[in-house]
Design an enzyme around this catalytic site. Structure first.
Site, PDB file in Angstrom:
ATOM      1  N   PHE A  12       0.787  -1.125  -0.092  1.00 43.21           N
ATOM      2  CA  PHE A  12       0.010  -0.071   0.096  1.00 43.21           C
ATOM      3  C   PHE A  12       0.955   1.155   0.028  1.00 43.21           C
ATOM      4  CE2 PHE A  12      -2.316   2.773   3.404  1.00 43.21           C
ATOM      5  CZ  PHE A  12      -2.791   3.662   2.549  1.00 43.21           C
ATOM      6  N   GLU A  86       5.442  -7.390   7.437  1.00 47.97           N
ATOM      7  CA  GLU A  86       4.008  -7.927   7.706  1.00 47.97           C
ATOM      8  C   GLU A  86       3.503  -6.828   8.483  1.00 47.97           C
ATOM      9  OE1 GLU A  86       2.377 -10.585   6.957  1.00 47.97           O
ATOM     10  OE2 GLU A  86       4.105 -11.363   5.867  1.00 47.97           O
ATOM     11  N   THR A 102       9.977 -11.582   8.920  1.00 51.11           N
ATOM     12  CA  THR A 102      10.294 -10.428   8.058  1.00 51.11           C
ATOM     13  C   THR A 102      10.649  -9.148   8.652  1.00 51.11           C
ATOM     14  OG1 THR A 102       8.637 -11.237   6.484  1.00 51.11           O
ATOM     15  CG2 THR A 102       8.879  -9.000   6.318  1.00 51.11           C
ATOM     16  N   ASP A 136       4.014   4.535  14.630  1.00 56.52           N
ATOM     17  CA  ASP A 136       3.471   4.959  16.160  1.00 56.52           C
ATOM     18  C   ASP A 136       3.137   3.710  17.091  1.00 56.52           C
ATOM     19  OD1 ASP A 136       0.923   4.591  15.187  1.00 56.52           O
ATOM     20  OD2 ASP A 136       0.273   6.515  15.426  1.00 56.52           O
ATOM     21  N   GLU A 137       2.718   2.699  16.502  1.00 63.15           N
ATOM     22  CA  GLU A 137       2.425   1.732  17.428  1.00 63.15           C
ATOM     23  C   GLU A 137       3.518   1.308  18.564  1.00 63.15           C
ATOM     24  OE1 GLU A 137      -0.436  -1.170  15.700  1.00 63.15           O
ATOM     25  OE2 GLU A 137      -1.029   0.034  14.159  1.00 63.15           O
ATOM     26  N   LYS A 165       8.058  -4.059  15.131  1.00 56.32           N
ATOM     27  CA  LYS A 165       8.535  -3.167  14.502  1.00 56.32           C
ATOM     28  C   LYS A 165       9.484  -2.476  15.692  1.00 56.32           C
ATOM     29  CE  LYS A 165       7.243  -1.447  11.180  1.00 56.32           C
ATOM     30  NZ  LYS A 165       7.930  -1.386   9.716  1.00 56.32           N
ATOM     31  N   ASN A 191      -2.179   5.289   8.149  1.00 56.88           N
ATOM     32  CA  ASN A 191      -2.451   5.956   6.646  1.00 56.88           C
ATOM     33  C   ASN A 191      -3.697   5.368   6.148  1.00 56.88           C
ATOM     34  OD1 ASN A 191       0.736   6.211   4.846  1.00 56.88           O
ATOM     35  ND2 ASN A 191       0.323   6.059   7.372  1.00 56.88           N
ATOM     36  N   PRO A 216     -17.890  -4.883  10.757  1.00 55.26           N
ATOM     37  CA  PRO A 216     -17.600  -5.608  12.042  1.00 55.26           C
ATOM     38  C   PRO A 216     -16.673  -4.624  12.800  1.00 55.26           C
ATOM     39  CG  PRO A 216     -16.088  -6.520  10.344  1.00 55.26           C
ATOM     40  CD  PRO A 216     -17.057  -5.683   9.563  1.00 55.26           C
ATOM     41  N   ASN A 260     -13.207   4.874  15.747  1.00 54.07           N
ATOM     42  CA  ASN A 260     -13.402   3.848  14.687  1.00 54.07           C
ATOM     43  C   ASN A 260     -14.767   4.024  14.379  1.00 54.07           C
ATOM     44  OD1 ASN A 260     -10.801   3.033  14.949  1.00 54.07           O
ATOM     45  ND2 ASN A 260     -11.388   1.330  16.312  1.00 54.07           N
ATOM     46  N   GLY A 298      -5.950  -7.134  23.420  1.00 53.52           N
ATOM     47  CA  GLY A 298      -5.092  -6.330  23.529  1.00 53.52           C
ATOM     48  C   GLY A 298      -5.112  -4.959  23.144  1.00 53.52           C
TER      49      GLY A 298
HETATM   50  P1  NAD Z   1       1.421  -3.591   3.275  1.00 51.66           P
HETATM   51  O1  NAD Z   1       1.148  -4.876   4.026  1.00 51.66           O
HETATM   52  O2  NAD Z   1       0.427  -2.956   2.423  1.00 51.66           O
HETATM   53  O3  NAD Z   1       2.879  -3.841   2.221  1.00 51.66           O
HETATM   54  C1  NAD Z   1       3.753  -4.633   2.678  1.00 51.66           C
HETATM   55  C2  NAD Z   1       4.592  -5.079   1.554  1.00 51.66           C
HETATM   56  O4  NAD Z   1       5.782  -5.875   2.213  1.00 51.66           O
HETATM   57  C3  NAD Z   1       4.042  -5.941   0.749  1.00 51.66           C
HETATM   58  O5  NAD Z   1       3.919  -5.639  -0.722  1.00 51.66           O
HETATM   59  C4  NAD Z   1       4.567  -7.230   0.836  1.00 51.66           C
HETATM   60  O6  NAD Z   1       4.520  -8.338  -0.499  1.00 51.66           O
HETATM   61  C5  NAD Z   1       5.833  -6.917   0.979  1.00 51.66           C
HETATM   62  N1  NAD Z   1       6.620  -8.128   2.251  1.00 51.66           N
HETATM   63  C6  NAD Z   1       6.171  -8.593   3.064  1.00 51.66           C
HETATM   64  N2  NAD Z   1       7.150  -9.442   3.442  1.00 51.66           N
HETATM   65  C7  NAD Z   1       8.216  -9.430   2.742  1.00 51.66           C
HETATM   66  C8  NAD Z   1       9.641  -9.955   2.539  1.00 51.66           C
HETATM   67  N3  NAD Z   1       9.744 -10.945   3.491  1.00 51.66           N
HETATM   68  N4  NAD Z   1      10.454  -9.288   1.943  1.00 51.66           N
HETATM   69  C9  NAD Z   1       9.945  -8.682   0.701  1.00 51.66           C
HETATM   70  N5  NAD Z   1       8.983  -8.067   0.850  1.00 51.66           N
HETATM   71  C10 NAD Z   1       7.965  -8.502   1.705  1.00 51.66           C
HETATM   72  O7  NAD Z   1       1.914  -2.518   4.303  1.00 51.66           O
HETATM   73  P2  NAD Z   1       1.605  -0.817   4.306  1.00 51.66           P
HETATM   74  O8  NAD Z   1       0.647  -0.433   4.864  1.00 51.66           O
HETATM   75  O9  NAD Z   1       2.254  -0.619   2.883  1.00 51.66           O
HETATM   76  O10 NAD Z   1       2.800  -0.450   5.197  1.00 51.66           O
HETATM   77  C11 NAD Z   1       4.433  -0.151   4.774  1.00 51.66           C
HETATM   78  C12 NAD Z   1       5.260  -0.110   6.020  1.00 51.66           C
HETATM   79  O11 NAD Z   1       4.663   1.001   6.652  1.00 51.66           O
HETATM   80  C13 NAD Z   1       5.400  -1.182   6.998  1.00 51.66           C
HETATM   81  O12 NAD Z   1       6.576  -1.181   7.354  1.00 51.66           O
HETATM   82  C14 NAD Z   1       4.771  -0.749   8.180  1.00 51.66           C
HETATM   83  O13 NAD Z   1       4.880  -1.172   9.508  1.00 51.66           O
HETATM   84  C15 NAD Z   1       4.556   0.794   8.138  1.00 51.66           C
HETATM   85  N6  NAD Z   1       3.226   1.474   8.695  1.00 51.66           N
HETATM   86  C16 NAD Z   1       2.074   1.098   8.048  1.00 51.66           C
HETATM   87  C17 NAD Z   1       1.137   1.914   8.664  1.00 51.66           C
HETATM   88  C18 NAD Z   1      -0.120   1.881   7.767  1.00 51.66           C
HETATM   89  O14 NAD Z   1      -1.221   2.628   8.193  1.00 51.66           O
HETATM   90  N7  NAD Z   1      -0.597   1.131   6.765  1.00 51.66           N
HETATM   91  C19 NAD Z   1       1.147   2.838   9.414  1.00 51.66           C
HETATM   92  C20 NAD Z   1       2.380   3.027  10.097  1.00 51.66           C
HETATM   93  C21 NAD Z   1       3.650   2.484   9.665  1.00 51.66           C
HETATM   94  P1  TYD Z   2      -6.372  -1.463  11.473  1.00 50.58           P
HETATM   95  O1  TYD Z   2      -7.020  -0.761  10.189  1.00 50.58           O
HETATM   96  O2  TYD Z   2      -6.136  -2.694  11.440  1.00 50.58           O
HETATM   97  O3  TYD Z   2      -4.992  -0.572  12.042  1.00 50.58           O
HETATM   98  P2  TYD Z   2      -4.304  -0.487  13.383  1.00 50.58           P
HETATM   99  O4  TYD Z   2      -4.802  -1.711  14.189  1.00 50.58           O
HETATM  100  O5  TYD Z   2      -2.813  -0.858  13.053  1.00 50.58           O
HETATM  101  O6  TYD Z   2      -4.373   0.587  14.059  1.00 50.58           O
HETATM  102  O7  TYD Z   2      -7.420  -1.058  12.757  1.00 50.58           O
HETATM  103  C1  TYD Z   2      -7.822   0.216  12.885  1.00 50.58           C
HETATM  104  C2  TYD Z   2      -8.842   0.362  14.014  1.00 50.58           C
HETATM  105  O8  TYD Z   2     -10.023  -0.173  13.674  1.00 50.58           O
HETATM  106  C3  TYD Z   2      -8.416  -0.387  15.199  1.00 50.58           C
HETATM  107  O9  TYD Z   2      -8.423   0.151  16.338  1.00 50.58           O
HETATM  108  C4  TYD Z   2      -9.200  -1.737  15.204  1.00 50.58           C
HETATM  109  C5  TYD Z   2     -10.476  -1.408  14.309  1.00 50.58           C
HETATM  110  N1  TYD Z   2     -11.061  -2.344  13.417  1.00 50.58           N
HETATM  111  C6  TYD Z   2     -12.552  -2.579  13.634  1.00 50.58           C
HETATM  112  O10 TYD Z   2     -13.290  -2.070  14.392  1.00 50.58           O
HETATM  113  N2  TYD Z   2     -13.002  -3.569  12.884  1.00 50.58           N
HETATM  114  C7  TYD Z   2     -12.063  -4.229  11.674  1.00 50.58           C
HETATM  115  O11 TYD Z   2     -12.747  -5.137  10.898  1.00 50.58           O
HETATM  116  C8  TYD Z   2     -10.699  -3.790  11.587  1.00 50.58           C
HETATM  117  C9  TYD Z   2     -10.061  -4.336  10.550  1.00 50.58           C
HETATM  118  C10 TYD Z   2     -10.185  -2.953  12.438  1.00 50.58           C
END
Ligand code: NAD
Ligand code: TYD
Length: 358
Positions: A12, A86, A102, A136-137, A165, A191, A216, A260, A298
């Site tokens: 993403f 992951e 990973t 931030d988690e 992380k 994000n 849900p 949420n 948790g």
């Molecule tokens: P995502 O799950 O959409 O994408 C992760 C990507 O990493 C995928 O394309 C997957 O194929 C690849 N990947 C997984 N394991 C791998 C491996 N062993 N080798 C090579 N590639 C591998 O995640 P995202 O939401 O795009 O998040 C990207 C980064 O940002 C992550 O490090 C995540 O911890 C961090 N992050 C995400 C959010 C969020 O809201 N999405 C918030 C804070 C931080």
């Molecule tokens: P999520 O998108 O999994 O991000 P993170 O847990 O990394 O913050 O979840 C965002 C919030 O939404 C979190 O408080 C859990 C809640 N949530 C639901 O209530 N229902 C759902 O089906 C999902 C996926 C998340």
């Protein structure tokens, strides 16, 4: 020409970042994207750049020492932007081990390869930068509605995801402190935007609502997240790589906190506003779909960032108000039904049925 190694660029945030980077720097840079293509990786996200001759993709697992070393040996890499991970908390609660592999072992493999190659090349010349994209988690949970996470807040992760992380962040810090490794850590809030996999709250709710499926909501839906539009995040990472101080941590987010249940309601209202009157899906979208389900184990109560340091040092702040970002995001999902169909085939159905017994 500067060369970027982007890990996890088919996910993403990674794919949004690559599209942004190539749009901004055009042919002045070269981008090498490596990704294992897990369930979350999707090359469809990169259709708009795949034919560019300054972009290339390699299907590589970041834990594969040989492949990563070869990549550094064969390319003079100037920037590493490490997204691969992951990334889903619920999956980490069910199956923590792959998160350690990973997120922790993959990160140290990348650090070792970059360190070795960069030392061999010219020593740590100023222009090399490694960005650890974190979350931030790692700070844990704010237990009431006051206060923020700062870069100085102690790490206190709760889920296996955030613990993995935080472990990776500490390894990066140890390389900075021990070897003067040229790294910077960014920690962003939740994000949202185009190309987000529908296991996360916003795309899951959009997808379910359009199909008239239950929505849900964990617990009572009162948990709070700070939402950041993905393009604003991409801009922050680019700015940090250009102007950030090596060895520092920057929190990226900003005063866009929502419960949420508010997010789910906004999604329903926005869908009803955007869907044309003659679209049959319009009749399926309704607030009655909201279903309170068992809470996440948790479940962190609140995440919130005051992005003071990144504003002061780098002059970054989020540009996209939530009401605009969410509209743009929902429009994108409405216009890209095929993308959603492709990513919800196969493994996704199995995951969904196991995860949600509704
Ligand atoms: P995502 O799950 O959409 O994408 C992760 C990507 O990493 C995928 O394309 C997957 O194929 C690849 N990947 C997984 N394991 C791998 C491996 N062993 N080798 C090579 N590639 C591998 O995640 P995202 O939401 O795009 O998040 C990207 C980064 O940002 C992550 O490090 C995540 O911890 C961090 N992050 C995400 C959010 C969020 O809201 N999405 C918030 C804070 C931080
Ligand atoms: P999520 O998108 O999994 O991000 P993170 O847990 O990394 O913050 O979840 C965002 C919030 O939404 C979190 O408080 C859990 C809640 N949530 C639901 O209530 N229902 C759902 O089906 C999902 C996926 C998340």
């Amino acid at each position: 020409m500067r060369t970027y190694l982007i890990t996890g660029g088919a996910g993403f945030i990674g794919s949004n970042f690559i599209i942004y980077l190539l749009e901004k720097y055009k042919r002045d840079i070269r981008v090498i994207n490596i990704d294992k293509l897990t369930y979350a990786g999707n090359l469809e996200n990169l259709k708009s750049v795949e034919k560019l001759d300054n972009y290339e993709f390699h299907k590589i697992d970041i834990c594969d020492k040989e492949a990563i070393s070869k990549l550094f040996a064969e390319n003079q890499i100037d920037r590493v932007i490490h997204f691969a991970a992951e990334s889903h908390v619920d999956r980490s609660i069910r199956d923590p081990e792959v998160f350690v592999k990973t997120n922790v072992l993959g990160t140290i493999n990348l650090l070792n390869a970059a360190k070795l190659a960069w030392e061999r090349e010219k020593g740590y010349i100023e222009d090399k930068v490694y960005i650890q994209v974190s979350t931030d988690e790692v700070y844990g949970s704010l237990e009431d509605d006051e206060g923020y996470f700062y870069e100085t807040t102690p790490l206190d992760p709760h889920s296996p995801y955030s613990a993995s992380k935080a472990s990776a962040d500490l390894l990066v810090k140890s390389y900075i402190d021990t070897y003067k490794f040229p790294a910077i850590i960014t920690r962003c809030s939740n994000n949202y935007g185009p190309y987000q996999f529908p296991e996360k709250l916003i795309p899951l709710m959009i997808n379910n609502a359009l199909a008239g499926k239950k929505l849900p909501v964990y617990g009572r839906g009162q948990n709070i997240r700070d939402w950041l539009y993905v393009l604003d995040h991409a801009k922050a990472i680019d700015l940090v790589a250009e102007k950030g101080k090596l060895g520092e941590v920057y929190n990226v987010g900003g005063h866009n906190e929502k419960r949420n249940i508010e997010i789910v309601s906004i999604i329903i209202d926005t869908l009803l506003e955007l869907l044309p009157a003659d679209d049959p899906r319009r009749d399926l979208v309704s607030h009655d779909l909201i279903t309170y389900v068992e809470d996440r184990k948790g479940h962190d109560y609140r995440y919130a960032i005051a992005p003071d340091k990144i504003k002061k040092d780098i002059n970054w702040e989020p540009e996209t108000p939530f009401h605009e970002g969410i509209k743009y995001t929902i429009k994108w999902y409405l216009e890209n039904g095929q993308w959603m169909e492709h990513v919800t085939k196969g493994e996704y159905q199995h995951y969904y049925n196991q995860m949600y017994k509704i």
